[in-house]
Write an enzyme that holds these catalytic residues in place. Structure first.
Site, short mmCIF file in Angstrom:
data_model
loop_
_atom_site.label_atom_id
_atom_site.label_comp_id
_atom_site.label_asym_id
_atom_site.label_seq_id
_atom_site.Cartn_x
_atom_site.Cartn_y
_atom_site.Cartn_z
N ASP A 178 1.50 -1.67 12.69
CA ASP A 178 2.61 -0.73 12.93
C ASP A 178 3.03 -0.67 14.39
O ASP A 178 4.06 -0.06 14.71
CB ASP A 178 2.21 0.68 12.47
CG ASP A 178 2.14 0.80 10.96
OD1 ASP A 178 2.92 0.09 10.28
OD2 ASP A 178 1.31 1.58 10.46
N GLY A 204 5.74 4.75 2.56
CA GLY A 204 5.11 3.70 1.78
C GLY A 204 3.64 3.97 1.54
O GLY A 204 3.10 3.67 0.47
N ARG A 209 11.18 -1.46 -0.62
CA ARG A 209 9.87 -2.00 -0.25
C ARG A 209 9.11 -2.50 -1.48
O ARG A 209 9.22 -1.94 -2.57
CB ARG A 209 9.04 -0.95 0.50
CG ARG A 209 9.68 -0.55 1.81
CD ARG A 209 8.81 0.39 2.61
NE ARG A 209 7.59 -0.27 3.07
CZ ARG A 209 6.66 0.34 3.80
NH1 ARG A 209 6.82 1.61 4.14
NH2 ARG A 209 5.59 -0.31 4.19
N ARG A 264 10.00 3.68 13.46
CA ARG A 264 9.34 3.01 14.59
C ARG A 264 10.31 2.16 15.41
O ARG A 264 10.17 2.03 16.62
CB ARG A 264 8.17 2.17 14.08
CG ARG A 264 7.10 3.02 13.41
CD ARG A 264 5.77 2.33 13.30
NE ARG A 264 4.91 3.04 12.36
CZ ARG A 264 4.23 4.15 12.65
NH1 ARG A 264 4.31 4.67 13.87
NH2 ARG A 264 3.47 4.74 11.74
N ARG A 306 10.99 -5.52 9.96
CA ARG A 306 10.77 -5.13 11.36
C ARG A 306 10.84 -6.30 12.32
O ARG A 306 11.24 -6.14 13.47
CB ARG A 306 9.43 -4.40 11.50
CG ARG A 306 9.52 -2.94 11.14
CD ARG A 306 8.28 -2.17 11.53
NE ARG A 306 8.45 -0.77 11.11
CZ ARG A 306 7.45 0.02 10.78
NH1 ARG A 306 6.21 -0.43 10.81
NH2 ARG A 306 7.68 1.27 10.42
#
Length: 410
Positions: free
Chosen positions: A292, A65, A93, A365, A323
C-alpha cells in the site's frame, strides 16, 4: 470483526474512524453484533462463531476491499444468503481470488463478470476444511480463508509462498483461537493452520497507529530539509514495515524510539528528520510488506538523487485503482522522469517541477501521495478529487497543515 465473532464484550480504543471502519461496523450490526461508540471507545458485543443472523438488506462496504474480502469468509460460513456491494471503485476490484477458495469449502456465489461485485453469497454451516496455496501474496485472501475456517470442522490451512502481514494470526490467538504457523521448507513463505469451532472470548484492544497512514507524514518530513517530526504510537510489524526499511536504505534519518509490544503487535514512535535521499533498488520480495506504500514511496523517489527501481508491482494494478498506472500518470503530469513496465516503475529523481493536475480515480492513497508531492515541488500540485481521503484518513489535511503544509481547495 473478531469482536463480533467472540462471546462477551470487546473494548476497542484508538480505532481509526474512517469510512472503511464505519462501513464494517454497519455490516456487523446487520449480522447481529452490538456495536456502540462512546467518544474514542468502541464496545462490541459479539454473536460468537457461526452465530450471525441473515442481514435484512444489502451490505455496502463502500471503498474497503479489506472489509469486503474478510467479511466474505464470515458470511460464506453461515447458512443464509447475503448480498454485498460497494462504491464504483470497489465494484471494479477482483473478488474471484476469495470466491474460488470459498467455493471449494462449500459456499456458492453469484457475481458480475470476473467475480466482481455486487455479490450474492449463498453460505453454509457445513463448510469443508481445505489446504489452499495462495496464487498471489495477499493477506486479505489468507484472512478470508482463516475466518471461514473458524466455523469449519477440522483444520483449515493456508500456504503463502511469500510471507504477508500477520495481524490476523496474532489477533486470532489474542481472542483464543488455536493457530499454528510454520515456515515453508526452502522458501520465504509460511504455512498457517486454524482449528475450527473455537470459543472466542471478547478482549480489550488498543489499536496502534496505522503504518500506511503514518507514511504520509514520514515521507513529507523526509523530503523537506530541516524537518523534525515525531510520529507517535505507530505499528511497526516487520511484515508491514517495508517502506521504512526502504527509506532507511535511501538515507532517510528515521529512528524507532520507545519500542514496545501492544496487544501482540510491535509499536514504536518514529522520529524523522529531513535530509537528502538517494535512489535505490527495491526488490520484488519486499512488495508484500509495503504494497500500500508504493504511491508514497514514488513521491520520496521523486526527490531522491539518482535512480530508484521498484520491482514486483503487479499487485498494484488490482487496488482501488490501477495504482501503477495512476502513479505513473501523476508523475508525468508533474514533470518527474520515469519509465513504467508491466510490474515495475523506474524513477529518475532530484527536483520536481510540479504544476500538474493528478487524476485520483477515487483512490485515497493516490490523492494523499500527490498532495505530499506538492510540498517540495517548484509549482503547486493539484488533485481532481479529495473526497476519497476520508476512506482511510479523516483529518489528513488538518494534520498536514499542523506540520506546515498548505493544502486547500483549488
Amino acid at each position: 470483526m473478531f469482536g463480533a465473532l467472540a462471546l462477551g464484550e470487546t473494548v476497542v480504543t484508538g480505532l481509526l474512524q474512517g469510512e472503511d471502519v464505519l462501513c464494517t461496523a454497519a455490516a456487523l450490526r446487520a449480522m447481529g453484533a452490538g456495536i456502540v461508540q462512546e467518544n474514542d471507545i468502541w464496545r462490541v458485543r459479539g454473536f460468537g462463531v457461526g452465530g450471525g443472523r441473515e442481514p435484512d438488506n444489502v451490505l455496502d462496504l463502500g471503498n474497503s476491499g479489506t472489509s469486503a474480502r474478510l467479511l466474505s469468509g464470515i458470511l460464506a460460513s453461515h447458512p443464509f444468503t447475503s448480498f454485498m456491494t460497494g462504491d464504483g471503485s470497489l465494484r471494479r476490484r477482483p473478488m474471484q481470488r476469495v470466491i474460488e477458495p470459498l467455493q471449494r469449502m462449500g459456499a456458492r456465489f453469484e457475481a458480475r463478470e470476473g467475480g466482481r461485485m455486487p455479490l450474492a453469497i449463498m453460505g453454509t454451516d457445513e463448510m469443508v476444511p481445505i489446504e489452499y496455496t495462495l496464487p498471489v501474496a495477499s493477506a486479505q485472501v489468507k484472512s478470508c480463508i482463516l475466518l471461514a475456517g473458524l466455523n469449519t470442522a477440522g483444520e483449515t490451512t493456508v500456504i503463502e509462498p511469500e510471507a504477508t502481514r500477520d495481524h490476523t494470526e496474532r489477533m486470532l490467538r489474542h481472542f483464543g483461537a488455536e493457530v499454528r504457523v510454520s515456515s515453508v521448507e526452502g522458501g520465504r513463505g509460511k504455512r498457517i493452520t486454524v482449528v475450527g469451532w473455537p470459543e472466542l472470548r471478547g478482549r480489550d484492544i488498543v489499536v496502534p497507529g496505522d503504518p500506511s497512514s503514518a507514511a504520509f507524514a514520514v515521507v513529507a518530513a523526509c523530503i523537506r530539509p530541516g524537518s523534525d517530526v515525531l510520529v507517535e504510537n505507530v505499528g511497526v510489524n516487520p511484515l508491514r514495515a517495508g517502506l521504512y526499511t526502504t527509506l532507511k536504505e535511501m538515507g532517510a534519518n528515521i529512528v524507532f524510539e520507545n519500542e514496545r509490544v501492544v496487544g501482540g503487535e510491535p509499536v514504536a514512535d518514529l522520529h524523522v528528520k529531513g535530509g537528502g535521499l538517494k535512489g535505490v533498488e527495491v526488490p520484488p520480495e519486499r512488495a508484500p510488506s509495503m504494497i500500500d506504500e508504493y504511491p508514497i514511496l514514488a513521491v520520496a523517489a521523486s526527490y531522491a538523487e539518482g535512480t530508484t527501481r521498484m520491482l514486483g508491482l503487479a499487485e498494484l494494478r488490482a487496488k482501488e485503482s490501477d495504482r501503477l498506472s495512476s502513479v505513473a500518470a501523476g508523475l508525468a503530469a508533474n514533470g518527474v522522469k520515469h519509465e513504467m513496465g508491466a510490474d515495475n516503475l523506474v524513477e529518475h529523481g532530484g527536483t520536481v517541477p510540479g504544476g500538474g493536475l493528478v487524476k485520483t480515480h477515487l483512490d485515497h492513497r493516490i490523492a494523499m501521495s500527490f498532495l505530499v508531492l506538492g510540498l517540495g515541488a517548484k509549482e503547486p500540485v493539484a488533485i481532481d478529487d479529495g473526497s476519497p481521503i476520508d476512506t482511510s484518513f479523516p483529518g489528513f489535511a488538518k494534520l498536514m497543515g499542523g506540520l506546515g503544509a498548505k493544502i486547500e481547495a483549488a
